[in-house]
Design an enzyme around this catalytic site. Structure first.
Site, PDB file in Angstrom:
ATOM      1  CG  HIS A   1       4.832  -8.092  23.384  1.00 51.41           C
ATOM      2  ND1 HIS A   1       4.552  -7.872  22.037  1.00 51.41           N
ATOM      3  CD2 HIS A   1       5.337  -9.352  23.453  1.00 51.41           C
ATOM      4  CE1 HIS A   1       4.878  -8.940  21.334  1.00 51.41           C
ATOM      5  NE2 HIS A   1       5.346  -9.854  22.171  1.00 51.41           N
TER       6      HIS A   1
ATOM      7  CG  ASP B   1       5.876 -12.225  19.525  1.00 53.05           C
ATOM      8  OD1 ASP B   1       6.354 -11.104  19.742  1.00 53.05           O
ATOM      9  OD2 ASP B   1       6.560 -13.255  19.397  1.00 53.05           O
TER      10      ASP B   1
END
Length: 298
Positions: A276, A108
């Site tokens: 994610h 991320d």
């Protein structure tokens, strides 16, 4: 402070030109730096890091603005949270630990810092792994309605006048738990202890503001740097491993290896059966793929 890593991970604070970076280190062997994303800390790697430490010197940090690292004051250009500056922090940490050349893996926001580190300091980065991202420049150049729904927080957190800081600061516990707890959790659900630790760190108003500055920089000064790289034909020189969650927005929206091949010459990629938060949701698979990549099994 909850310590969710084995006691073998020493804890230290490294001074990076006046910015104190919270750092954990364990293992022996070739060095690898692991960087976390939003809205987390180094603990995103708590399952993966001990596995890699069997064969590598593993360095975990909290990015500036996050966790127990310093949160420098912001500026009108948001330059204090440019990925170039955040990447330099990490370079200085590794140098202070005695590592002039190392591998880096980032999830991320940490993947964006790692990307900039590999571009700005190719002599230092031997290999780059990016988890559940495509380059910031590519993402902004391909915005559509699906992106707006999936990544609404990019625009919310980048808003000015203290709006996101005020709204998140009213109930940071709600923000953290709903953002993370509402997703599929792959093989390894989030535990109450780790969510409590993320809430502890994110309940600091300085952390909320710094993380918003991270996103404001991404929508501004970072794009300036990215466009300069593109104009100069600057690409990632080292091998790249891209990992992503097959249920994540990135996995659904992009041909991830194809996108990264626009920015690097040597790219391999793999989807994992998760959403994610790849290192937390699929830690064994993540550690295995990273270990193979780092030992040259590419």
């Amino acid at each position: 402070m909850n310590d969710l890593l084995p006691a073998t991970f020493s804890r230290r604070t490294v001074d990076a030109d006046g910015v104190r970076i919270h750092t954990r280190v364990a293992g022996e062997g070739p060095p690898v730096l692991l960087l976390h994303g939003y809205p987390q800390t180094h603990l995103i790697w708590r399952h993966v890091a001990p596995l890699l430490a069997a064969t590598h010197t593993v360095v975990l940090t909290d990015l500036r603005g996050y966790g127990d690292s310093d949160k420098p004051p912001s500026d009108p250009q948001h330059a204090a949270y440019a990925k170039r500056v955040m990447a330099r922090d990490q370079l200085l940490v590794m140098r202070e630990l005695g590592f002039d050349r190392f591998a880096v893996a980032g999830h991320d926001r940490g993947g964006r810092v790692a990307h900039r580190l590999a571009l700005d300091h190719p002599e230092a980065v031997s290999a780059l792994a990016v988890l559940d991202i495509v380059p910031t420049r590519h993402a902004f150049r391909h915005v559509d309605a699906d992106f707006g729904r999936g990544y609404y927080h990019w625009f919310f957190l980048a808003a000015g006048n203290g709006i996101p800081e005020h709204l998140i600061g009213a109930d940071p516990d709600f923000w953290i738990r709903t953002r993370m707890g509402g997703r599929p959790s792959g093989d390894t659900p989030f535990t109450p202890a780790v969510l409590d630790e993320y809430v502890r760190c994110f309940s600091d108003p300085a952390a909320i503001h710094a993380s918003c500055e991270d996103y404001r920089a991404a929508a501004g000064i970072d794009l300036v740097h990215d466009e300069e790289d593109a104009a100069a034909g600057r690409r990632i020189a080292c091998p790249v491993l891209a990992l992503w969650g097959e249920h994540s927005f990135v996995g659904r929206q992009y041909d991830v290896p194809a996108v990264w091949r626009e920015y690097a010459d040597e790219v391999q990629g793999q989807a994992l059966p998760c959403d994610h938060y790849v290192p937390e949701e699929a830690p064994d698979r993540t550690a295995g793929l990273l270990a193979a990549f780092l030992r040259g099994g590419r």
